[in-house]
Design a protein around this motif. Sequence first.
Motif, PDB file in Angstrom:
ATOM      1  N   ASN A 390       0.804  -1.228   0.000  1.00 53.47           N
ATOM      2  CA  ASN A 390       0.000   0.000   0.000  1.00 53.47           C
ATOM      3  C   ASN A 390       0.831   1.269   0.000  1.00 53.47           C
ATOM      4  N   VAL A 391       2.149   1.147  -0.171  1.00 55.15           N
ATOM      5  CA  VAL A 391       2.995   2.319  -0.115  1.00 55.15           C
ATOM      6  C   VAL A 391       2.693   3.243  -1.283  1.00 55.15           C
ATOM      7  N   ASN A 392       2.755   4.526  -1.023  1.00 49.33           N
ATOM      8  CA  ASN A 392       2.495   5.520  -2.064  1.00 49.33           C
ATOM      9  C   ASN A 392       3.183   6.814  -1.644  1.00 49.33           C
ATOM     10  N   PHE A 393       4.255   7.161  -2.327  1.00 51.86           N
ATOM     11  CA  PHE A 393       5.008   8.351  -1.970  1.00 51.86           C
ATOM     12  C   PHE A 393       5.594   8.980  -3.221  1.00 51.86           C
ATOM     13  N   THR A 394       6.110  10.173  -3.090  1.00 58.08           N
ATOM     14  CA  THR A 394       6.663  10.912  -4.213  1.00 58.08           C
ATOM     15  C   THR A 394       8.148  11.143  -3.982  1.00 58.08           C
ATOM     16  N   MET A 395       8.932  10.797  -4.997  1.00 60.30           N
ATOM     17  CA  MET A 395      10.370  10.995  -4.907  1.00 60.30           C
ATOM     18  C   MET A 395      10.701  12.479  -5.089  1.00 60.30           C
ATOM     19  N   ALA A 396      11.970  12.818  -4.793  1.00 64.80           N
ATOM     20  CA  ALA A 396      12.417  14.201  -4.965  1.00 64.80           C
ATOM     21  C   ALA A 396      12.322  14.638  -6.421  1.00 64.80           C
ATOM     22  N   SER A 397      12.406  13.663  -7.343  1.00 64.47           N
ATOM     23  CA  SER A 397      12.321  13.976  -8.770  1.00 64.47           C
ATOM     24  C   SER A 397      10.898  14.268  -9.223  1.00 64.47           C
ATOM     25  N   GLY A 398       9.925  14.037  -8.335  1.00 66.78           N
ATOM     26  CA  GLY A 398       8.529  14.255  -8.691  1.00 66.78           C
ATOM     27  C   GLY A 398       7.805  12.991  -9.095  1.00 66.78           C
ATOM     28  N   GLU A 399       8.496  11.866  -9.180  1.00 65.50           N
ATOM     29  CA  GLU A 399       7.890  10.596  -9.592  1.00 65.50           C
ATOM     30  C   GLU A 399       7.157   9.971  -8.414  1.00 65.50           C
ATOM     31  N   THR A 400       5.929   9.530  -8.677  1.00 64.14           N
ATOM     32  CA  THR A 400       5.121   8.871  -7.647  1.00 64.14           C
ATOM     33  C   THR A 400       5.381   7.370  -7.690  1.00 64.14           C
ATOM     34  N   ILE A 401       5.652   6.784  -6.546  1.00 65.22           N
ATOM     35  CA  ILE A 401       5.983   5.372  -6.448  1.00 65.22           C
ATOM     36  C   ILE A 401       4.840   4.635  -5.763  1.00 65.22           C
ATOM     37  N   TYR A 402       4.343   3.606  -6.411  1.00 66.09           N
ATOM     38  CA  TYR A 402       3.324   2.729  -5.823  1.00 66.09           C
ATOM     39  C   TYR A 402       3.341   1.425  -6.604  1.00 66.09           C
ATOM     40  N   PHE A 403       2.682   0.397  -6.075  1.00 68.36           N
ATOM     41  CA  PHE A 403       2.634  -0.917  -6.697  1.00 68.36           C
ATOM     42  C   PHE A 403       1.182  -1.304  -6.949  1.00 68.36           C
ATOM     43  N   ASP A 404       0.948  -2.005  -8.063  1.00 65.34           N
ATOM     44  CA  ASP A 404      -0.395  -2.502  -8.315  1.00 65.34           C
ATOM     45  C   ASP A 404      -0.628  -3.800  -7.533  1.00 65.34           C
ATOM     46  N   GLN A 405      -1.737  -4.457  -7.781  1.00 66.50           N
ATOM     47  CA  GLN A 405      -2.078  -5.651  -7.013  1.00 66.50           C
ATOM     48  C   GLN A 405      -1.107  -6.798  -7.241  1.00 66.50           C
ATOM     49  N   ASN A 406      -0.327  -6.733  -8.327  1.00 63.82           N
ATOM     50  CA  ASN A 406       0.662  -7.767  -8.612  1.00 63.82           C
ATOM     51  C   ASN A 406       2.064  -7.373  -8.168  1.00 63.82           C
ATOM     52  N   GLY A 407       2.188  -6.210  -7.530  1.00 65.44           N
ATOM     53  CA  GLY A 407       3.501  -5.755  -7.094  1.00 65.44           C
ATOM     54  C   GLY A 407       4.309  -5.089  -8.179  1.00 65.44           C
ATOM     55  N   ASP A 408       3.655  -4.694  -9.273  1.00 60.69           N
ATOM     56  CA  ASP A 408       4.354  -4.079 -10.403  1.00 60.69           C
ATOM     57  C   ASP A 408       4.135  -2.573 -10.411  1.00 60.69           C
ATOM     58  N   PRO A 409       5.108  -1.814 -10.928  1.00 64.75           N
ATOM     59  CA  PRO A 409       4.914  -0.371 -11.108  1.00 64.75           C
ATOM     60  C   PRO A 409       4.223  -0.092 -12.438  1.00 64.75           C
ATOM     61  N   THR A 410       3.894   1.159 -12.674  1.00 60.65           N
ATOM     62  CA  THR A 410       3.333   1.550 -13.967  1.00 60.65           C
ATOM     63  C   THR A 410       4.405   1.384 -15.046  1.00 60.65           C
ATOM     64  N   ALA A 411       3.998   0.787 -16.182  1.00 52.49           N
ATOM     65  CA  ALA A 411       4.957   0.500 -17.254  1.00 52.49           C
ATOM     66  C   ALA A 411       5.145   1.730 -18.138  1.00 52.49           C
ATOM     67  N   ARG A 412       6.304   2.340 -18.028  1.00 56.21           N
ATOM     68  CA  ARG A 412       6.668   3.463 -18.889  1.00 56.21           C
ATOM     69  C   ARG A 412       8.071   3.227 -19.409  1.00 56.21           C
ATOM     70  N   TYR A 413       8.258   3.411 -20.714  1.00 55.98           N
ATOM     71  CA  TYR A 413       9.559   3.167 -21.338  1.00 55.98           C
ATOM     72  C   TYR A 413       9.954   4.352 -22.209  1.00 55.98           C
TER      73      TYR A 413
END
Length: 808
Positions: A390-413
């Motif tokens: 359930n963690v949800n926080f914002t890095m100093a770079s402005g990126e929001t970090i959280y995990f979906d129900q499978n433990g994966d982050p949002t897929a961006r490339y």
Amino acid sequence: MLIFGFLLLCSIKTKGETKVNCSMIGKPEYPLLYQNLSLSLSLSLFLSLNLREFRFAQTMIFAIEEINSKASLLPNISIGYQIFDSCGSTLASMRSSMALMNGQELTAEHICSGKTAVKAIIGESESSSTIVLSRATGPFRIPVISHFATCACLSNRKQFPSFFRTIPSDFYQSRALAQLVKHFGWTWVGAVRSDNDYGNNGMATFVEVAEREGVCIEYSEAISRTNSKEKIAKVVEVIKKGTAKVLVAFLAQGEMDVLLEEIIGQNVTGLQWVGSESWITARYLATKFVSKVLGGAVGFTISKSKIPGLREFLLKVNPSQNPSNALLREFWEMAFGYVSELRISNNVYKAIYAIAYALHNTLACKTSNGATENITCGTKDLIVMHSLQNVNFTMASGETIYFDQNGDPTARYELVNWQKNGAGETTFITVGHYDASLPSEQQFVMNSINIVWAGDSHTKPSSVCSESCQPGFRQAVIKGRPVCCFECLRCPSGEIKSYALFVFLDSAECIKCPLEHWSNENHSMCVLKKVEFLSFEENMGILLTAFSLTGVSLTIAVALMFYHFIDTPLVKASNTELSFLLLFSLSLCFLCSLTFIGQPTEWSCMLRHTAFGITFALCMSCVLARTIAVVMAFKTTVPGTSVPQCTLPLQRISVFFCTFFQVIICTLWLVLAPPIPYKNITHSLDTIILECDLGSAIGFWAVLGYIGLLSVLCFILAFLARKLPDNFNEAKFITFSLLIFCAVWITFIPAYVSSPGKFTVAVEIFAILASSFGLLFCIFTPKCYIILLKPEQNTRKHIMGKTHNKSQ
């Protein structure tokens, strides 16, 4: 490869100081990886290290020190760690995980009592080792966060209930690669993969999606870093013999290294490489020597980021006590000179912060309503995994970090391209983006930056099994070959293939033209069909018009001649009133044929058939009345007189009622189902025939049948009167004219039914003209002959002479 075990220490933070002692268990020949590296390490020992993994370890240390120095995150709590080197071995990964779970002896000024202090594990970089690690720790609910393991299989929560990662799953990367290949029009590609969970799962998804997108795989080879040189050489031989100009390499770094060694050894160049995130931004590969093979490579990687202070931290880890060693200094610049492009290292950084925030929330015992409950260290087991999910926080770079129900982050490339800068050095240029969180049509976006292709060319390579079919051709599958290999066949008539259409030119089906269109000569576009109708401008229309006007002219000429000789015995004996009425009806018959010529309209369709029916009914009524008059004339006792006056009303009534009955039939036809213009597109494939639809076939044949009935009655009466006196025997000429009339209309029926297009109308006009000329010539030619050429016979004595003798 490295495994990082994280432990909580109940040390009290002092300003500017963290009381943590680090230790590492690893293979004896590898050095301890902590801040102060021994200066006695030789250059060869440095080269035996995996520099990328070394940088990951240093990033971890930097992040931990940064967290331990913050008063707002985990106050009065310090994070400790252990580093294990699995050397890319699944057996070593298992051994390391067991060591972490069983607990290791730690030294610190303050340590908590209770069970093992390991609360989370960072690792590993490879999917196969991570799978082993996660399966071992899963039953104990010890979170495992990977920064580089991308196998889609790890998203299975049933098998890996405590697994998380800060790098997207290959579920998305494989699909992105398939879309990339399709976007550039490469439908014939080769593939090589690591023979492990990472490569096999990733390539299986890529092949599935690529084939669905119409891309064919010429070959798909698997290699392992432990394969023999002969095995690797065979794979390279397959690549050399392949006709595909694009090679999709879903390889881990270890397999990429052994493959490149053999590729370079066999001098295989000219391939367009499409890489996975594992190696596409590996800086150690971007040398001038390797760039001869990989120059112009494209592939997806995670977004780069900047970690403030990391560069300075890494540069402290250097042989500063020996600055005169130029070779060592050059190596160090190679190892850490590009830390501004942090990609995977940023994943390590995010993973450590995710654990820190999860531990922070757990220690604070945050409840659902936001209240907190104070606890002391070691009073109960800390449930980290639930907090991490359930963690949800914002890095100093402005990126929001959280995990979906499978433990994966949002897929961006980011889509990167190997290009050379002005100094001839290889750089990784971002030329596109892929965001799986967006709608499918918006996920893949290209930048405006020009791409450099294989061999540093600016011309995009073509990689197809068969060249695209030219406009007007469709593809036909070659038996025994993939669907991307085909031959081109001409589209059938009425179907097209064109670049202008929003369809693939290499599809197996041509596009049918709309009903009123037809394919042009090369089947590249639909054009309007030729419109066909009997017009006044064409030769046939001109000829029929000429005959019609000729008939009208002759009829008028006969009428004028009769009018001029109206007082002669022959004209008087011919029943002047019926003669003029018959000539008038014949003029109308000739003129009604003109209504059949020209483009059909609503009015012309109704006029042509009704005018034809009524005028011919009037004509046949006149002939019938004339025949009756001839018969009755020779039934009188005193020959030589004109038609008996008592018969005139009867003749007029018979003409009126016979014609009026046809008018009723035509009126009913027009009211119930009138003829209308009709585009006949079924009779001819490439021509639209403009014609008049009858509306009611019954109405048409009723009109025609009534005319036939009148003509049959006329013929019977005329045939019975054929033996009347010769000098006044008009019945035999009527008989002959009706023979022609009936013959014309009997032959008209099969000709009308079988004639195509405008010839149907021409046949109907011909029947009208032929029957009209037959009546005109057969009935009036003998009289005109006597009036003009034999005036001596146009006397009462001559007309009555023979008749009188016979009567006596």
